[in-house]
Each structure stands twice: as C-alpha cells, then as structure tokens.
Design an enzyme around this catalytic site. Structure first.
Site, mmCIF file in Angstrom:
data_model
loop_
_atom_site.group_PDB
_atom_site.id
_atom_site.type_symbol
_atom_site.label_atom_id
_atom_site.label_comp_id
_atom_site.label_asym_id
_atom_site.label_seq_id
_atom_site.Cartn_x
_atom_site.Cartn_y
_atom_site.Cartn_z
ATOM 1 N N ASN A 41 3.268 2.617 -10.630
ATOM 2 C CA ASN A 41 2.047 2.644 -11.420
ATOM 3 C C ASN A 41 0.810 2.993 -10.599
ATOM 4 O O ASN A 41 -0.163 3.523 -11.129
ATOM 5 C CB ASN A 41 1.848 1.274 -12.081
ATOM 6 C CG ASN A 41 0.505 1.144 -12.758
ATOM 7 O OD1 ASN A 41 0.301 1.615 -13.867
ATOM 8 N ND2 ASN A 41 -0.440 0.488 -12.087
ATOM 9 N N ASP A 45 0.874 -1.164 0.000
ATOM 10 C CA ASP A 45 0.000 0.000 0.000
ATOM 11 C C ASP A 45 0.914 1.218 0.000
ATOM 12 O O ASP A 45 1.646 1.460 0.969
ATOM 13 C CB ASP A 45 -0.883 -0.017 1.245
ATOM 14 C CG ASP A 45 -1.836 1.165 1.326
ATOM 15 O OD1 ASP A 45 -1.633 2.158 0.594
ATOM 16 O OD2 ASP A 45 -2.780 1.112 2.132
ATOM 17 N N TYR A 53 -6.025 15.675 -10.000
ATOM 18 C CA TYR A 53 -5.272 14.672 -10.756
ATOM 19 C C TYR A 53 -4.221 15.307 -11.662
ATOM 20 O O TYR A 53 -3.048 14.918 -11.617
ATOM 21 C CB TYR A 53 -6.227 13.788 -11.559
ATOM 22 C CG TYR A 53 -5.520 12.706 -12.335
ATOM 23 C CD1 TYR A 53 -4.870 11.657 -11.673
ATOM 24 C CD2 TYR A 53 -5.497 12.721 -13.731
ATOM 25 C CE1 TYR A 53 -4.217 10.668 -12.385
ATOM 26 C CE2 TYR A 53 -4.860 11.730 -14.442
ATOM 27 C CZ TYR A 53 -4.213 10.707 -13.764
ATOM 28 O OH TYR A 53 -3.560 9.719 -14.472
ATOM 29 N N LYS A 98 -0.030 14.859 -11.289
ATOM 30 C CA LYS A 98 0.845 14.305 -12.317
ATOM 31 C C LYS A 98 1.912 15.318 -12.743
ATOM 32 O O LYS A 98 3.018 14.931 -13.145
ATOM 33 C CB LYS A 98 0.019 13.835 -13.520
ATOM 34 C CG LYS A 98 -0.829 12.601 -13.215
ATOM 35 C CD LYS A 98 0.014 11.457 -12.678
ATOM 36 C CE LYS A 98 -0.780 10.191 -12.444
ATOM 37 N NZ LYS A 98 0.042 9.074 -11.921
ATOM 38 N N THR A 123 -9.809 1.950 -19.057
ATOM 39 C CA THR A 123 -9.659 1.168 -17.822
ATOM 40 C C THR A 123 -10.741 1.576 -16.824
ATOM 41 O O THR A 123 -11.495 2.528 -17.045
ATOM 42 C CB THR A 123 -8.283 1.399 -17.171
ATOM 43 O OG1 THR A 123 -8.210 2.767 -16.722
ATOM 44 C CG2 THR A 123 -7.147 1.113 -18.127
#
Length: 253
Positions: free
Chosen positions: A87, A60, A167, A171, A202
């Site tokens: 990832n 984790d 998000y 990144k 996904t």
C-alpha cells in the site's frame, strides 16, 4: 490453521490504516507496516483500542535493511504470511505537480523508488513467507491513473484531466509487475492482483478525493480475501464513469 497474518505497508494512515482495520475485523492479525515508528505505534494503539490484533512493524520500503529485518521478524514470530498489501506510495516527493514535459527527473526517480522498486523489494523479501501459507494473497495498491486504457479513452473522466508523469507511470509499472508476479506464481495457490481505490479523500491528494477512505479500502480488502476461484493478474476496483459512479470491476491495463 490459526488466524491469518496480513502485512500492510504504509498502514499508519489513510487507505492503509483502513485496510488494516477492516482485515482485523475479519479476524486477521494485522502487521502495521510504517516508516515512522511513532506514527506506526500510534496506529497500532488505535487499532488495538478498537479490538484489533495489531502489531507495529518498522518498515521503510526504500530501505533494504528495514525490509530484511521485517521479513526476519515475521518469520520468527509467525512462520508465514497470508496476505501482503503493498500500500505504501507517494504521488510526488517534491510536492511539485507539472505536465509531462515539465516533470522533474529527480522527483520521478524518488517516486519510482517508493512505488515501484519498493514494491519489488518488499514482495521479493516476503515471498518465502507467502509460499508457506495455505493460499496467500498479494495486493498491489495501484490507481486508475496508471491504466493506459482509461487515460486514453475519450469519455473517461481521466481523459480530460491533466497529470504529471511520475505518479501515473509508476502505477502503470505496478500494473505490469502485478501481471509478471501473477504469471510467475500461476501454478501456486498465491493470487496477485492490483487494486484501484478510486479518487479517495486522503492526505495523499490534499483531501480532494470524491470517495471516502472506507470506500477506498474496499478493493484492497476484497482482493486480500479472494476465494480460490478468484482472478489473478488483474487490475480490479472502482470504475469511474462520467457520473462519478460505476461500481466495481476489472479495469483496462
């Protein structure tokens, strides 16, 4: 040296799973990092059924003890780590998407905990093992939405797309961390790069992506297997153009 050892975080599904499968096809022992034990073991079993040398590792990225245990186990079992693919990530924890001015600070903190702080924690814990490898590779899975150049370039498909702040900004931070680790390790054989999978179909985006999981894993696999003359400190991957094509290459920061 024996076969290479690769750790992929968030490898129980999606791009992480496909990256593990592809690296295993190339002869690597893949360590399936997953937070949930049952899902991780299911992924391990499926990979093994397909012929992969796969081992589940409970990991984790937001739990320091979990990370320490994983690093200790890898060191004891293998003595080194050749590839680290950071990832694991999340777009939103609250599942609320909003404009920047409406972004939830609680959600932003939670996203940064996984995407940014988790990456640093795992990388720092694994660096001693990566330094023991002949020529290790670190791949930080990033995104084109974290490219400030792409987000602000008129004509780029991202320019017209609304997005919440947590998000993309996480990144962007991943991209900067990639550059900083690459600078620190520039006099070593370790290469550090950020991968852009592209808009991949996904669970991450409720299957709204335009690229297959197989295509989405290609940048991570490429950067995990870079030759000695390959780049370090780059954001590399799918180039999204107005025609939804564009091939692969270096993206602007």
């Amino acid at each position: 040296m024996t076969e290479k050892i690769a750790l992929i975080t968030g490898a129980n599904k999606g791009i992480g799973y496909e990256t593990a499968r592809r690296l295993a096809e190339l002869g690597m022992t893949v360590l399936v990092g997953a937070r949930d034990e049952q899902r991780g073991r299911n992924a391990e079993a499926t990979l093994r059924d397909g012929g992969a040398d796969a081992r589940f590792v409970q990991l984790d990225v937001t739990d320091a003890e979990s990370i320490a245990r994983a690093a200790e186990w890898i060191g004891r079992e293998f003595g080194r780590l050749d590839v680290l693919v950071n990832n694991a990530g999340t777009a939103t924890v609250s599942r609320r998407r909003a404009t920047a001015s409406q972004t939830s600070l609680d959600d932003m903190r939670a996203v940064f905990e996984v995407n940014v702080f988790g990456l640093v924690a795992v990388t720092n814990a694994m660096l001693p093992l990566l330094r023991r490898a002949e020529a290790a590779r670190i791949v930080n899975v990033s995104s084109e939405v974290g490219s400030i150049g792409s987000q602000t370039e008129q004509g780029n498909p991202l320019f017209a797309m609304p997005a919440s702040a947590q998000y993309p900004s996480s990144k962007s931070a991943v991209n900067m961390l990639t550059a900083m680790y690459a600078k620190e390790l520039k006099d070593t054989a370790i290469k550090v790069n950020a991968a852009n999978p592209g808009f991949t179909d996904t669970d991450f985006n409720d299957h709204g992506g335009i690229r297959s999981v197989e295509e989405g894993a290609e940048p991570s696999v490429y950067l995990a297997t870079l030759h000695a003359d390959g780049p370090s400190g780059a954001l590399w991957g799918h180039l999204w153009r107005s025609d939804r094509e564009g091939g692969y290459g270096v993206l602007p920061w």
